[in-house]
Scaffold this motif. Sequence first.
Motif, PDB file in Angstrom:
ATOM      1  N   GLU A  13       0.842  -1.179   0.000  1.00  0.00           N
ATOM      2  CA  GLU A  13       0.000   0.000   0.000  1.00  0.00           C
ATOM      3  C   GLU A  13       0.885   1.239   0.000  1.00  0.00           C
ATOM      4  N   CYS A  49      -9.683   3.835   4.050  1.00  0.00           N
ATOM      5  CA  CYS A  49      -9.847   2.383   4.012  1.00  0.00           C
ATOM      6  C   CYS A  49     -11.288   2.031   4.369  1.00  0.00           C
ATOM      7  N   ARG A  54      -9.275  -2.378   3.682  1.00  0.00           N
ATOM      8  CA  ARG A  54      -8.771  -2.336   2.312  1.00  0.00           C
ATOM      9  C   ARG A  54      -8.802  -0.891   1.823  1.00  0.00           C
ATOM     10  N   LEU A  55      -7.722  -0.481   1.186  1.00  0.00           N
ATOM     11  CA  LEU A  55      -7.591   0.902   0.763  1.00  0.00           C
ATOM     12  C   LEU A  55      -8.548   1.196  -0.386  1.00  0.00           C
ATOM     13  N   LEU A  76      -3.730  -2.384  -5.457  1.00  0.00           N
ATOM     14  CA  LEU A  76      -4.801  -1.687  -4.733  1.00  0.00           C
ATOM     15  C   LEU A  76      -6.147  -2.024  -5.370  1.00  0.00           C
ATOM     16  N   LEU A  79      -9.413  -0.071  -4.751  1.00  0.00           N
ATOM     17  CA  LEU A  79      -9.353   1.379  -4.924  1.00  0.00           C
ATOM     18  C   LEU A  79     -10.507   1.878  -5.793  1.00  0.00           C
TER      19      LEU A  79
END
Length: 224
Positions: A13, A49, A54-55, A76, A79
């Motif tokens: 990340e 997040c 989770r980003l 990612l 995203l």
Amino acid sequence: MFMSGQEVGCAAELHPTTKGDDGSIIVQGIPYHYGRADPTVISWIGITCNNDRRLTAVNLPHMGLTGTIPKEVGNLTSLVFLNISNNSLQGHLPAEVGLLHQLQYMNLQFNELSGEIPSSLSRCWELRQLSLNGNKFNGSILGTIGNLSKLEELYLGENDLQGRIPHEMSNLIGLTILSIPYNKLEGPIPVGILNISSLQMVTLRNNSLSGALPTDMRITKDSL
């Protein structure tokens, strides 16, 4: 200052809060644990997040970032929002961006990115807004951009793009804004693009486009 990425464990990340000796922000690779970010990630400036750690968003415009976008950006996979505009990032946009299948907003405008726009970008099927203007991208606009069926706003101006506007852009039936001024595009404007019913603004000035415009197009000539 630099942007880098490293793969540790399942993925990597981006961490925007490490300080360099000069007080500048250093963006480094940060490990996941079994596919999830460390809980401290949630409190970082410009980083969001979800409940699963989770980003989902990177919002770092005007941060003075330099260096390149690492290929690990493809890790990612949750995203949705990416804004690293108005920095000094260089190099190519890595093909791994095509792995960001949930991405809806990508703003990379006003950096120093170069090379061709990767064809893999057409696999970001959820994209609503794509802003690549104000960089040094070259090559042609690939017809695969027509695969971005949910795209609403497209900004590619102030680059070094060449060739023709692909007729596949006519497939972008939800497009409201098309902005590709100040490039080296040539040839006719595909009629299908000018007749997209949702289109509200088209800017194509300062190219080398040619050919007659259709008399029944929805967009007025003055708006081009």
